[in-house]
Every structure is written in C-alpha cells, then in structure tokens.
Design a protein around this motif. Structure first.
Motif, short mmCIF file in Angstrom:
data_model
loop_
_atom_site.label_atom_id
_atom_site.label_comp_id
_atom_site.label_asym_id
_atom_site.label_seq_id
_atom_site.Cartn_x
_atom_site.Cartn_y
_atom_site.Cartn_z
N ARG A 113 0.83 -1.21 0.00
CA ARG A 113 0.00 0.00 0.00
C ARG A 113 0.86 1.25 0.00
N SER A 114 1.96 1.23 0.75
CA SER A 114 2.84 2.39 0.80
C SER A 114 3.42 2.68 -0.58
N MET A 115 3.76 1.62 -1.29
CA MET A 115 4.36 1.78 -2.62
C MET A 115 3.31 2.17 -3.65
N ALA A 116 2.10 1.62 -3.50
CA ALA A 116 1.05 1.90 -4.48
C ALA A 116 0.68 3.37 -4.52
N ALA A 117 0.86 4.07 -3.38
CA ALA A 117 0.49 5.48 -3.31
C ALA A 117 1.31 6.33 -4.28
N THR A 118 2.55 5.89 -4.56
CA THR A 118 3.41 6.68 -5.45
C THR A 118 3.62 6.00 -6.80
N ASP A 119 3.09 4.78 -6.96
CA ASP A 119 3.27 4.05 -8.22
C ASP A 119 2.74 4.82 -9.42
N ALA A 120 1.48 5.30 -9.30
CA ALA A 120 0.84 5.98 -10.44
C ALA A 120 1.58 7.26 -10.78
N GLU A 121 1.98 8.01 -9.74
CA GLU A 121 2.69 9.27 -10.00
C GLU A 121 4.04 9.00 -10.67
N ARG A 122 4.73 7.95 -10.21
CA ARG A 122 6.03 7.64 -10.80
C ARG A 122 5.86 7.23 -12.27
N ALA A 123 4.81 6.44 -12.56
CA ALA A 123 4.58 6.03 -13.95
C ALA A 123 4.31 7.25 -14.82
N GLY A 124 3.49 8.19 -14.30
CA GLY A 124 3.22 9.40 -15.06
C GLY A 124 4.47 10.21 -15.33
N ARG A 125 5.32 10.34 -14.29
CA ARG A 125 6.57 11.08 -14.45
C ARG A 125 7.51 10.37 -15.43
N ASP A 126 7.50 9.04 -15.37
CA ASP A 126 8.33 8.26 -16.28
C ASP A 126 7.93 8.49 -17.72
N HIS A 127 6.63 8.45 -17.98
CA HIS A 127 6.13 8.67 -19.34
C HIS A 127 6.43 10.10 -19.80
N GLU A 128 6.26 11.06 -18.89
CA GLU A 128 6.53 12.45 -19.24
C GLU A 128 8.01 12.64 -19.58
N ALA A 129 8.90 12.04 -18.77
CA ALA A 129 10.33 12.18 -19.03
C ALA A 129 10.71 11.55 -20.36
N THR A 130 10.12 10.39 -20.67
CA THR A 130 10.41 9.74 -21.96
C THR A 130 9.96 10.63 -23.12
N GLY A 131 8.75 11.20 -22.98
CA GLY A 131 8.26 12.10 -24.02
C GLY A 131 9.16 13.32 -24.20
N ARG A 132 9.67 13.85 -23.07
CA ARG A 132 10.56 15.02 -23.15
C ARG A 132 11.90 14.67 -23.79
N VAL A 133 12.40 13.46 -23.54
CA VAL A 133 13.64 13.04 -24.18
C VAL A 133 13.45 12.97 -25.69
N ILE A 134 12.33 12.38 -26.12
CA ILE A 134 12.03 12.31 -27.55
C ILE A 134 11.91 13.72 -28.13
N GLU A 135 11.21 14.60 -27.40
CA GLU A 135 11.05 15.98 -27.85
C GLU A 135 12.40 16.68 -27.95
N TYR A 136 13.27 16.44 -26.98
CA TYR A 136 14.59 17.06 -26.97
C TYR A 136 15.40 16.64 -28.19
N LEU A 137 15.33 15.35 -28.53
CA LEU A 137 16.05 14.87 -29.70
C LEU A 137 15.49 15.46 -30.98
N GLN A 138 14.15 15.53 -31.06
CA GLN A 138 13.53 16.08 -32.26
C GLN A 138 13.76 17.59 -32.38
N ALA A 139 14.01 18.26 -31.25
CA ALA A 139 14.17 19.72 -31.26
C ALA A 139 15.61 20.16 -31.49
N GLN A 140 16.52 19.22 -31.74
CA GLN A 140 17.92 19.58 -31.90
C GLN A 140 18.15 20.62 -32.99
N PRO A 141 17.52 20.50 -34.18
CA PRO A 141 17.76 21.54 -35.19
C PRO A 141 17.38 22.93 -34.70
N VAL A 142 16.24 23.04 -34.00
CA VAL A 142 15.80 24.34 -33.49
C VAL A 142 16.75 24.86 -32.43
#
Length: 567
Positions: free
Chosen positions: A176-205
């Motif tokens: 239960r202690s871990m479940a409280a932060t599981d969803a938030e960590r997954a959301g942050r993980d997905h956001e960070a992955t998306g930002r990495v992809i965005e960072y790579l795609q934004a290199q020309p700019v």
C-alpha cells in the motif's frame, strides 16, 4: 495479478501459464518437504543411534534430487513460456494499437506507448520468466515447512503459524505504501520519456538558436520530477521493509525461546528443538525476500494494469453485417463531433457527388482536417452520419473502407526502407510496371533517377533523408498505386518550393482525375478548379459555391482570396 496477466495475454495463453504456475507451486512444496527430512536426520544424529541417520540421509538426497529436477523443469517452463508470451504480447499490442481510433493518439501518447512497448512489456512478461518462481517459493515453501512443524510438534508449529498473518500484514502495508506513489512515478516516467524524444527532435531548433550548451528546461523539470517521486517512493517503502524484517526476526526469536523453554522443561528433546529451529531458519530467508520481490512484482503489476487498460480500450466497432457501397458519392448529414467535450464540427451537412471535387477552406482550427478524418473514419461522429455511396461509414467494414479511400496528408511519414517499399504500401501486390507507372505519374521517377541508389535508396526514419517535396511525391505515387475511387487531400502543397509544388500539382491532378475528391487547402489557388468550395469556420459552413460565385458574393472567401493575392 495472475488474472491480470492472463487477461493481457489472452485466452490462448492461459493453459501454459497455469501449468507453469502449478509446476512452480509443486516445486516449492517439494522444497519444503525435502527440508522436513532434516528433522529425522538430526534426531538420529543427536540421538542414541547416529547410524540410523543413514536411511534418512539417502531419503533426503533423493528428495533434494527430485526438487532439483522439478526446479529445473519449472524454471525452463518459465523461460519458454515467458519468451512465447513476449512474442505474443508484442503482436497483440501492435495489432491493437493499429485498430485504435486516431483520436486516442493524443498528446503524451508517444512517451506512454514508448515506455509501454519497451520496458513495460519486458517487465510485465518478465514476471513469468524471472519473478514468479522465487515469489511462489517464498510464499509456499515456508507454509509447507510450517505444516511440517505442526506435524512434529503442535506447540512450535502454532508459534510459527502465528507469524503468518503478521508477515502478510507487513507485506500488505509495504504494498500500500508503494502503491500510493506508483501511479505518479509512472506518469513522471512517461513524461520524461516524451521530453527526451522531444529534446532529440528539437535539436535543429536548439542548435539554430545557439542553445546547444544550455539545458533543455522542460526535460530538466521532467527528470527532476522523476527523481523526486522516486525518492518519495523509497522513503514510503522503507517502513514496510523494516517492519517485515523485524516481524520475521521476532517470529524466529519467539520460536527459539519457546523451543528452549520446552527443551528445558523436558517436553521436547534437544534434537527435535534443534531440528525445528533449522526449519524455522529455513523459513526466514524466503520470507525476508518477500519485500524485494513484492516491490518488483508491484512495478510489473502496474505495467500489466497499464497494458490491460490499453488492450481493453475499445477500437471503433465493426459492423455485424457490413455493407459494400456501390457508389462513390460522399455525404455529411447533420454531423456533430465533440472530442473531449469540445465542439469541432457543429451540425454540418454537405454532399459531394461521385466524380466531383470539393475544396474545404477556412481559418486554422475551423475543422477542415477533422472532416477528412471523419470521412476516413479515424473517429466516429457524435451525432448525424457520414456516408459513402449512401452507406454510413460505420456500416462499412474497415478493410473495405480503407480500400475505397486514398489519403495524402501535408506531413508525410515514410517508413525506414527503400523508396520502392514505401510506394508499395499503397498496394503490396502491385507489379514492378505498375509501381513505375505510378511513380512516373507522380514525377517521382525524376527523384529516383538522381539518387545514387535509385529505387533501393533508403529514405531514413520518417523519410528524413528526402526533402519535403520528395516525400510528397512518394506519398502521391503511393496513392496513385492504390487506385482508390475516393481521394482525400490535406494541405499537400502548403510548405513546398515552386519546383516541387509544380511537380506535386501535376501528380495531384492525375490522382484526382475521375475520382471523388475532398481537398483542404490554405493556398486558395489550388482550389480554383474544384467543382464546389465550402468555407468552414467554427465547425460550420459559412459559405459555399464555385470559385466565381464566392468571389461575386464578396464574403469571407473573397476576403481570403484577396489576402492570397497580396502575399
């Protein structure tokens, strides 16, 4: 968790998974029973007849050999089933993603699907190959040993059994202690992955702006957020892990104290107490591993839940009795479309006779591209109907509908392969002569001739090795090869240089010949030859007519036309 796993895998994989779990459970029981043979061995060794331990030692060796064989078979089964399931889940996930409506692929989906298809699937399916066997062993083997302890001495057995609910409670608290932060960590993980992809795609700019030495703020924020939530998860789990360790050690100490008391009182022999304590110590190790295994399993279970959520997302429904349209006219009948509660198309009605061309113009955000997506059934309307040949597109099978429609978008995506492979996507079974004819009609042959690899030239990921105009020619050649009776065009020349624009226009004219066409364009010069033009704003038709009629009315279309002439 097993139910969720079987739901993700599908019913065809349920039997091998159940067999593997049953084999793992049998292995854990065999391990506990082999440990139980230590009791008569130690009793004989520390009793009056050490030689009597020999038969028990032989039995113990045979039991260990049987356990080893079962362990080998269960581990092998786990690896084989895990490998098979990994292949099956990737295929099932890929097939399902291909059937989901385009509206599902909203902002943030790139990061989410990237994590899910990579680490997520591996973690989820790794449960069978790597985690399930030690977890089953950590749960079943101690229970088997407790049952053996009850058989040898009910008092010591009850003392050990009393620890079971305490260990279960500590494990549940940790979960239960871990479940409280599981969803938030997954959301942050997905956001960070998306930002990495965005960072790579934004290199020309970034490089054009001279910011190569600076940190990308959005990516930094995402990574710092992931770091913070990971730290909170560690701190949240720590009390449960410590509590589980203390519970196991306290239970072992309690059995030790009770055994010493019984031995001193003469109720139990020293050899029996020593044997029971060896068994109790054997219980401690797998129980202490429950915290680590449980945490890993919870992460895997969270990925399973996310996979299950995606796989349970309903694709657009297929008709029970599909109808094949006989005509090729198009119709919007009082269509309203509200994605996420936002009204994009509002009670729109129009008709395109077979073989005619409809041009859709209007400001950005007016709903022009959405009209094309509704025709191709990337979404279903909320009210009204979209019809092809008088048949609601929802009553046409997806396969038949795709055969009737060729689409050329402004942003062309090409797969990492040769030019010929990308053209053949329009009709994979086309002959070489048909491919060359479509390329010539789209003026793609000019591009092929000047490339050193010719038709075998690799276009790169997304077509990055070709220019925008060259990618459009590939897209038009693909549509020509498909030879569909309905053509949808979306801003196909808005970002091309004059040379490529002229070539693409020539290819588009050949593509539109004799077909029912709906085209969206900002450059109004491209729509002059349309049989009918509608001016869209706010999801509604503001004006409609031919080019000359709309100019005579001096309305919104005429104003747009004047602006294009002054550019």
């Amino acid at each position: 968790m097993i139910r969720t796993l079987l739901r993700v895998l599908g019913p065809e994989y349920a039997p091998p998974v159940r067999r593997t779990v049953a084999l793992m459970a049998a292995t854990a029981v065999a391990e506990g029973l082999s440990c139980a043979l230590l009791v008569p061995v130690l009793r004989a060794l520390f009793g009056g007849d050490p030689g009597g331990a020999l038969p028990w030692l032989v039995a113990f060796g045979a039991a260990v050999a049987g356990y080893a064989a079962l362990r080998y078979l269960s581990d092998l089964s786990g690896f084989r089933v895990g490998t098979s399931l990994l292949h099956g889940v990737y295929h099932r996930l890929g097939d399902h993603l291909a059937r989901l409506p385009l509206g599902w692929y909203g902002p943030g989906r790139v990061g989410e699907v990237s994590v899910m298809a990579g680490r997520g699937v591996l973690q989820a399916i790794g449960v069978i190959a790597h985690l399930l066997a030690p977890y089953v062993s950590a749960c079943v083997t101690p229970l088997t040993i407790v049952a053996v302890m009850l058989a040898f001495d009910w008092r010591l057995g009850l003392a050990a059994l009393a620890a079971v609910p305490l260990v279960a409670a500590a494990t549940r608290f940790t979960g239960r202690s871990m479940a409280a932060t599981d969803a938030e960590r997954a959301g942050r993980d997905h956001e960070a992955t998306g930002r990495v992809i965005e960072y790579l795609q934004a290199q020309p700019v970034l490089r054009t702006g001279g910011r190569t030495a600076e940190r990308f703020g959005l990516l930094d924020d995402a990574l710092h957020g992931l770091q913070r939530v990971s730290r909170r998860m560690t701190l949240a789990v720590l009390p449960g892990v410590v509590g589980l360790t203390l519970t196991v050690q306290a239970a072992f100490t309690g059995v030790l104290v009770l055994g010493a008391y019984l031995a001193l009182g003469g109720g139990v022999g020293a050899a029996e107490v020593l044997s029971i304590l060896v068994l109790a110590a054997r219980c401690a190790d797998p129980l202490l591993s429950l915290a680590e295994l449980g945490g890993t399993l919870r992460v895997a279970r969270a990925e399973l839940v996310r996979l299950d959520t995606v796989l349970r997302t309903e694709p657009l429904p297929e008709p029970a009795r599909p109808i094949r349209p006989a005509r090729r006219d198009l119709e919007f009948a009082s269509v309203t479309f509200r994605p996420d509660g936002r009204r994009v198309i509002d009670g729109l009605s129009l008709r395109v006779p077979e073989g005619q061309r409809l041009a859709v113009v209007g400001p950005s955000g007016a709903g022009k591209t959405t009209l094309l997506q509704l025709l191709a059934r990337f979404h279903d309307v909320d009210e009204g109907a979209v019809r092809l040949g008088g048949v609601d597109v929802r009553a046409i099978s997806t396969e038949v509908l795709r055969q009737q429609i060729a689409i050329v978008f402004q942003d062309v995506y090409l797969f990492d392969g040769s030019i010929e492979e990308n053209v053949r996507l329009g009709r994979p079974d086309a002959s070489a002569a048909e491919v060359r004819a479509a390329a010539t009609a789209a003026r793609l042959d000019e591009v092929v001739e000047r490339l050193p690899g010719g038709w075998a030239t690799n276009v790169g990921e997304g077509g990055a090795l070709l220019s925008g105009g060259e990618r459009q020619r590939v897209s038009i050649a693909r549509a020509l090869l498909k030879d569909a009776p309905v053509v949808l065009l979306d801003e196909v020349t808005s970002a091309l240089d004059p040379v490529n624009e002229a070539a693409v226009h020539e290819g588009i004219e050949r593509l539109m010949a004799g077909r029912t066409v709906v085209m969206v364009a900002h450059r109004l010069r491209t729509v002059r030859r349309a049989d009918r033009i509608v001016f869209l704003d706010g999801g509604r038709i503001v004006e409609e007519g031919t080019h000359e009629e709309l100019l005579r009315r001096r309305g919104r279309y005429a104003g747009y036309w004047s602006l294009t002439l002054t550019r």
